[in-house]
Design an enzyme around this catalytic site. Structure first.
Site, PDB file in Angstrom:
ATOM      1  CB  CYS A 145      41.888  11.620  33.569  1.00 46.67           C
ATOM      2  SG  CYS A 145      42.795  10.121  34.013  1.00 46.67           S
ATOM      3  CG  HIS A 147      39.708   9.303  29.823  1.00 43.12           C
ATOM      4  ND1 HIS A 147      40.565  10.337  29.535  1.00 43.12           N
ATOM      5  CD2 HIS A 147      40.342   8.519  30.727  1.00 43.12           C
ATOM      6  CE1 HIS A 147      41.678  10.182  30.224  1.00 43.12           C
ATOM      7  NE2 HIS A 147      41.571   9.086  30.961  1.00 43.12           N
ATOM      8  CD  GLU A 205      38.765  12.108  26.887  1.00 48.46           C
ATOM      9  OE1 GLU A 205      39.910  11.738  27.204  1.00 48.46           O
ATOM     10  OE2 GLU A 205      37.900  12.396  27.740  1.00 48.46           O
TER      11      GLU A 205
END
Length: 160
Positions: free
Chosen positions: A32, A138, A140
């Site tokens: 990001c 993202h 994650e």
């Protein structure tokens, strides 16, 4: 924000540590804002220079379309891979989670490994250059697809 991120890196010496890591061949994964800080500059903070580890500029989403879409761009989107990388085949599409208002437009399009379509515009969202992998999305927060990508990156960056 880009400017605050760069000031933070500089004040802690992490900007120099990242530059040295690139020279030493240490694998870097940027996510990001981390991806955007790799650029030369950003429309978000025109007075701030980026790390310039991947030449290019960070641009505001929606400025190149006749009817700008919602910004920030938050939610799931399909990423199409333009080359085989991180356990994903060229031409394959996977869904990842995004939350961003800017995107990285690299000078050399050859560093783009994955893109998404937004308002009929192709937006680069995965870049690879030397020992750097940079994702606008993202991983994650992207469920199985994200875990798979992170696991593959970790396996590929281990020293022999």
């Amino acid at each position: 924000a880009f400017g605050a991120g760069m000031r933070g890196l500089i004040s802690t010496g992490m900007d120099q540590a990242l530059r040295e890591s690139v020279v030493e061949g240490i694998p870097i994964l940027a996510i990001c804002l981390g991806m955007q800080l790799l650029a030369s500059s950003s429309e978000e903070s025109p007075a701030e220079n980026g790390l310039n580890l991947i030449p290019g500029k960070v641009l505001k989403l929606g400025t190149s379309t006749a009817s700008p879409a919602r910004v920030p761009d938050t939610g799931w989107a399909s990423v199409t891979f333009s080359r085989s990388t991180l356990g994903i085949s060229k031409g394959e599409t996977r869904d990842f989670y995004f939350s961003h208002s800017y995107y990285f437009s690299p000078t050399d399009r050859a560093v783009v490994s994955g893109s998404k379509i937004r308002e009929s515009e192709e937006v680069p969202v995965l870049l690879e250059h030397e020992n750097i992998v940079a994702a606008q999305f993202h991983p994650e927060k992207s469920g199985k697809a994200g875990i798979s990508l992170l696991r593959s990156w970790l396996q590929n960056c281990r020293p022999d």
